[in-house]
Write a protein that holds these residues in place. Structure first.
Motif, PDB file in Angstrom:
ATOM      1  N   SER A  12       0.857  -1.179   0.000  1.00  0.00           N
ATOM      2  CA  SER A  12       0.000   0.000   0.000  1.00  0.00           C
ATOM      3  C   SER A  12       0.895   1.231   0.000  1.00  0.00           C
ATOM      4  CB  SER A  12      -0.884  -0.015   1.237  1.00  0.00           C
ATOM      5  OG  SER A  12      -1.821   1.032   1.173  1.00  0.00           O
ATOM      6  N   THR A  13       0.543   2.212  -0.816  1.00  0.00           N
ATOM      7  CA  THR A  13       1.343   3.427  -0.883  1.00  0.00           C
ATOM      8  C   THR A  13       0.448   4.630  -1.113  1.00  0.00           C
ATOM      9  OG1 THR A  13       3.226   4.476  -1.980  1.00  0.00           O
ATOM     10  CG2 THR A  13       1.782   3.188  -3.371  1.00  0.00           C
ATOM     11  N   GLU A  14       0.861   5.761  -0.549  1.00  0.00           N
ATOM     12  CA  GLU A  14       0.087   6.994  -0.727  1.00  0.00           C
ATOM     13  C   GLU A  14       0.419   7.614  -2.075  1.00  0.00           C
ATOM     14  OE1 GLU A  14      -1.588   9.390   1.687  1.00  0.00           O
ATOM     15  OE2 GLU A  14      -2.072   7.600   2.830  1.00  0.00           O
ATOM     16  N   MET A  15      -0.594   7.933  -2.840  1.00  0.00           N
ATOM     17  CA  MET A  15      -0.372   8.704  -4.070  1.00  0.00           C
ATOM     18  C   MET A  15      -1.648   9.470  -4.397  1.00  0.00           C
ATOM     19  SD  MET A  15      -0.397   5.912  -7.132  1.00  0.00           S
ATOM     20  CE  MET A  15       0.774   4.739  -6.445  1.00  0.00           C
ATOM     21  N   LEU A  16      -1.494  10.416  -5.311  1.00  0.00           N
ATOM     22  CA  LEU A  16      -2.630  11.253  -5.642  1.00  0.00           C
ATOM     23  C   LEU A  16      -3.628  10.475  -6.481  1.00  0.00           C
ATOM     24  CD1 LEU A  16      -3.701  14.222  -5.455  1.00  0.00           C
ATOM     25  CD2 LEU A  16      -2.694  14.561  -7.702  1.00  0.00           C
ATOM     26  N   CYS A  17      -4.864  10.458  -6.021  1.00  0.00           N
ATOM     27  CA  CYS A  17      -5.940   9.852  -6.806  1.00  0.00           C
ATOM     28  C   CYS A  17      -6.628  10.963  -7.582  1.00  0.00           C
ATOM     29  CB  CYS A  17      -6.933   9.150  -5.901  1.00  0.00           C
ATOM     30  SG  CYS A  17      -8.371   8.554  -6.798  1.00  0.00           S
ATOM     31  N   SER A  18      -6.698  10.820  -8.910  1.00  0.00           N
ATOM     32  CA  SER A  18      -7.279  11.894  -9.714  1.00  0.00           C
ATOM     33  C   SER A  18      -8.799  11.924  -9.596  1.00  0.00           C
ATOM     34  CB  SER A  18      -6.849  11.757 -11.172  1.00  0.00           C
ATOM     35  OG  SER A  18      -7.122  10.466 -11.630  1.00  0.00           O
ATOM     36  N   VAL A  19      -9.374  10.859  -9.091  1.00  0.00           N
ATOM     37  CA  VAL A  19     -10.831  10.838  -8.920  1.00  0.00           C
ATOM     38  C   VAL A  19     -11.210  11.450  -7.577  1.00  0.00           C
ATOM     39  CG1 VAL A  19     -12.868   9.365  -8.784  1.00  0.00           C
ATOM     40  CG2 VAL A  19     -11.079   8.879 -10.458  1.00  0.00           C
ATOM     41  N   CYS A  20     -10.534  11.009  -6.511  1.00  0.00           N
ATOM     42  CA  CYS A  20     -10.771  11.592  -5.181  1.00  0.00           C
ATOM     43  C   CYS A  20     -10.163  12.993  -5.090  1.00  0.00           C
ATOM     44  CB  CYS A  20     -10.150  10.728  -4.101  1.00  0.00           C
ATOM     45  SG  CYS A  20     -10.807   9.063  -4.004  1.00  0.00           S
ATOM     46  N   ASP A  21      -9.156  13.275  -5.945  1.00  0.00           N
ATOM     47  CA  ASP A  21      -8.435  14.538  -5.905  1.00  0.00           C
ATOM     48  C   ASP A  21      -7.720  14.714  -4.561  1.00  0.00           C
ATOM     49  OD1 ASP A  21      -7.472  16.749  -7.165  1.00  0.00           O
ATOM     50  OD2 ASP A  21      -9.132  18.043  -6.605  1.00  0.00           O
ATOM     51  N   LEU A  22      -7.233  13.625  -4.007  1.00  0.00           N
ATOM     52  CA  LEU A  22      -6.559  13.622  -2.712  1.00  0.00           C
ATOM     53  C   LEU A  22      -5.445  12.589  -2.743  1.00  0.00           C
ATOM     54  CD1 LEU A  22      -9.579  13.396  -0.257  1.00  0.00           C
ATOM     55  CD2 LEU A  22      -8.026  15.323  -0.423  1.00  0.00           C
ATOM     56  N   GLU A  23      -4.482  12.763  -1.831  1.00  0.00           N
ATOM     57  CA  GLU A  23      -3.521  11.694  -1.591  1.00  0.00           C
ATOM     58  C   GLU A  23      -4.274  10.583  -0.877  1.00  0.00           C
ATOM     59  OE1 GLU A  23      -0.034  11.444  -1.973  1.00  0.00           O
ATOM     60  OE2 GLU A  23       0.081  13.280  -3.144  1.00  0.00           O
ATOM     61  N   GLN A  24      -4.280   9.416  -1.467  1.00  0.00           N
ATOM     62  CA  GLN A  24      -5.024   8.300  -0.887  1.00  0.00           C
ATOM     63  C   GLN A  24      -4.134   7.070  -0.835  1.00  0.00           C
ATOM     64  OE1 GLN A  24      -7.882   8.655   0.391  1.00  0.00           O
ATOM     65  NE2 GLN A  24      -9.368   9.663  -0.905  1.00  0.00           N
ATOM     66  N   PRO A  25      -4.372   6.177   0.112  1.00  0.00           N
ATOM     67  CA  PRO A  25      -3.657   4.904   0.061  1.00  0.00           C
ATOM     68  C   PRO A  25      -4.070   4.132  -1.193  1.00  0.00           C
ATOM     69  CG  PRO A  25      -5.082   5.041   2.023  1.00  0.00           C
ATOM     70  CD  PRO A  25      -5.334   6.262   1.207  1.00  0.00           C
TER      71      PRO A  25
END
Ligand SMILES: [Zn+2]
Length: 117
Positions: A12-25
């Motif tokens: 699991s890693t944190e990265m930007l989700c373009s759908v949530c528009d947030l850093e997400q696991p």
């Protein structure tokens, strides 16, 4: 420069989700032999993203509504989902005029044109 961390499938890693528009696991789905992530899925919205040389190249929608890229020539209806180059995933909240729609992207509403043909 220090070595880049190597990832394994299932990490699991944190990265930007373009759908949530947030850093997400994100759950790592595929990696190269060198441990570079080539596909990872957002654990919140289940959107899978693919990467080439560490750059996000495409986003596949998860379990939500299907969304196709915004096309100003297309006619939209309230509730339709779309993806926008700059704003990401959006949903039509209202048809203002025959050629204008309000679309919500994240928590912001943008007015776009549509039905131009
Ligand atoms: Zn997400």
């Amino acid at each position: 420069m220090s070595k880049k961390p190597a990832f394994a499938v299932g990490d699991s890693t944190e990265m930007l989700c373009s759908v949530c528009d947030l850093e997400q696991p994100h759950k790592v789905l595929t990696v190269t032999k060198l441990g570079v992530i080539t596909k990872a899925a957002c654990e919140t919205c289940e959107t899978a993203s693919t990467f080439t040389r560490g750059v996000k190249t495409s986003v596949a929608m998860g379990s939500g509504k299907s969304a196709s890229p915004y096309d100003r020539n297309r006619k939209y209806r309230k509730g339709q989902a779309m993806t926008h180059d700059k704003f990401g995933r959006g949903e039509v909240t209202a048809v203002i005029e025959p050629h204008k729609i309000d679309v919500i992207f994240g928590d912001r509403v943008r007015r776009l044109i549509h039905s131009q043909e």
